[in-house]
Design an enzyme around this catalytic site. Structure first.
Site, PDB file in Angstrom:
ATOM      1  CE1 TYR A  33     -25.123  -8.250 -76.155  1.00  0.00           C
ATOM      2  CE2 TYR A  33     -25.299  -6.012 -75.314  1.00  0.00           C
ATOM      3  CZ  TYR A  33     -25.877  -7.217 -75.619  1.00  0.00           C
ATOM      4  OH  TYR A  33     -27.217  -7.406 -75.379  1.00  0.00           O
ATOM      5  CE  LYS A 148     -25.038  -7.483 -71.947  1.00  0.00           C
ATOM      6  NZ  LYS A 148     -26.414  -7.411 -72.404  1.00  0.00           N
ATOM      7  CD  GLU A 180     -33.497 -13.452 -70.877  1.00  0.00           C
ATOM      8  OE1 GLU A 180     -32.944 -12.712 -70.063  1.00  0.00           O
ATOM      9  OE2 GLU A 180     -32.863 -14.143 -71.702  1.00  0.00           O
ATOM     10  CG  LEU A 204     -27.713 -11.920 -69.990  1.00  0.00           C
ATOM     11  CD1 LEU A 204     -26.560 -12.589 -70.723  1.00  0.00           C
ATOM     12  CD2 LEU A 204     -27.811 -10.465 -70.392  1.00  0.00           C
TER      13      LEU A 204
HETATM   14  N1  PMP Z   1     -31.853 -10.392 -70.587  1.00  0.00           N
HETATM   15  C1  PMP Z   1     -31.470  -9.980 -71.813  1.00  0.00           C
HETATM   16  C2  PMP Z   1     -31.779 -10.838 -72.995  1.00  0.00           C
HETATM   17  C3  PMP Z   1     -30.780  -8.768 -71.960  1.00  0.00           C
HETATM   18  O1  PMP Z   1     -30.370  -8.357 -73.169  1.00  0.00           O
HETATM   19  C4  PMP Z   1     -30.560  -7.962 -70.816  1.00  0.00           C
HETATM   20  C5  PMP Z   1     -29.872  -6.633 -70.953  1.00  0.00           C
HETATM   21  N2  PMP Z   1     -28.542  -6.763 -71.179  1.00  0.00           N
HETATM   22  C6  PMP Z   1     -30.969  -8.431 -69.570  1.00  0.00           C
HETATM   23  C7  PMP Z   1     -31.619  -9.654 -69.491  1.00  0.00           C
HETATM   24  C8  PMP Z   1     -30.723  -7.636 -68.314  1.00  0.00           C
HETATM   25  O2  PMP Z   1     -29.359  -7.694 -67.972  1.00  0.00           O
HETATM   26  P1  PMP Z   1     -28.663  -6.504 -67.185  1.00  0.00           P
HETATM   27  O3  PMP Z   1     -29.411  -6.320 -65.929  1.00  0.00           O
HETATM   28  O4  PMP Z   1     -27.271  -6.990 -66.957  1.00  0.00           O
HETATM   29  O5  PMP Z   1     -28.714  -5.316 -68.080  1.00  0.00           O
END
Ligand code: PMP
Length: 290
Positions: A33, A148, A180, A204
């Site tokens: 996603y 993702k 994270e 991620l």
């Molecule tokens: N880490 C994880 C596990 C996430 O789910 C997200 C949100 N999608 C992020 C980091 C931050 O990613 P982004 O800045 O692309 O939203």
């Protein structure tokens, strides 16, 4: 006004969007996603989101060659749901498709299931200003956190614990390191330098994190991509999270430890201000007073 969604080539009201119980997304979480923020009709770092989507699709071997059509689909969803003058988000999910339940990939060439929705996402002004409290928990996720994937059960279980403890997010600890958050990337500040976990299979690679990298280089703030040890957190003066939903979110407390005097730090604020310039000001033409 009924919500209009996109499913496999059609724009339709959500109650008409039907997905097969044989969908491998339903049976195996066999899909990926993306979530993209729209600032009054303007997407934030669209190409970077598409590149990450392509990486996720490749990693799970889902063949989908029509990423060039996604921008038109998202724009139409924003318009049909009257979100072009608001702060909004697009959720996109692509699963391997629907077939008799077998653990191996089905032999026939499957049509992937493509589903997208648009939703209003107001800025979290109060939290962006005061900062949030988070808790920490062991990172019980798998070893491909760079994908993702829609398989988010560990993330939801851990985030639920945060909610039950009155916290706004949970940071994850693997072998003593802060990796994270359950749906955000994590940063800590020490001696005016910003530290964050390096890219790789344990986090991620956030799109907001890419923006922070650029902002730090513009502001001459050193960004060091090395893990922050949980037991050394008291050596850091500031902490913040980043994500499509929470943007640049100051953290003022982790478990029982309070940063500084419990208000967002100076470097966090600088990065936040620069981020808002790139988003609210430049994309939406609005100055938000924080
Ligand atoms: N880490 C994880 C596990 C996430 O789910 C997200 C949100 N999608 C992020 C980091 C931050 O990613 P982004 O800045 O692309 O939203």
């Amino acid at each position: 006004m009924p919500e209009i969604v996109y499913l496999n080539g059609f724009f339709l009201t959500k109650n008409k969007a039907l997905i097969s119980p044989d969908d491998r997304g339903f049976n195996f979480a066999d899909g990926v996603y993306e979530v993209i923020r729209y600032y009054k009709g303007q997407p934030f770092l669209f190409d970077e989101h598409i590149r990450r989507l392509e990486r996720s699709l490749n990693a799970v071997k889902i063949v989908f060659n029509d990423t060039h059509e996604l921008q038109n689909i998202f724009n139409r969803l924003i318009l049909e749901n009257r979100l072009n003058n608001l702060y909004a988000g697009i959720y996109l999910q692509i699963t391997r498709g629907s077939a008799k339940r077998t653990h191996h990939f089905p032999k026939e060439n499957l049509q992937c299931t493509i589903y997208a929705t648009a939703f209003e996402k107001k800025p979290m002004l109060k939290q962006l200003k005061t900062g949030i409290k988070v808790i920490s928990r062991p990172d019980i996720r798998w070893l491909r956190c760079d994908i993702k994937s829609i398989a988010l059960l560990p993330n939801t279980l851990i985030f639920q614990e945060a909610v039950e403890h009155g916290a706004d997010e949970c940071i994850l600890i693997r072998q003593g390191n802060i990796t994270e958050g359950t749906h955000s990337n994590a940063f800590a500040v020490k001696n005016n330098k910003v530290y964050t976990h390096p890219d790789g299979n344990l986090i991620l690679s956030g799109i907001t994190r890419i923006a922070v990298r650029k902002i730090c280089s513009e502001l001459n703030i050193e960004l060091i991509e090395e893990p922050v040890k949980q037991h050394e957190i008291h050596n850091y003066s500031e902490f913040f999270l980043t994500g499509t939903g929470n943007e640049i979110m100051p953290v003022v407390q982790i478990d029982n430890y309070i940063f500084g005097n419990g208000i967002p730090g100076k470097i966090t604020r600088e990065i936040q201000r620069a981020f808002f310039k790139h988003t609210y000001e430049q994309l939406a033409g609005e100055i938000i007073g924080i």
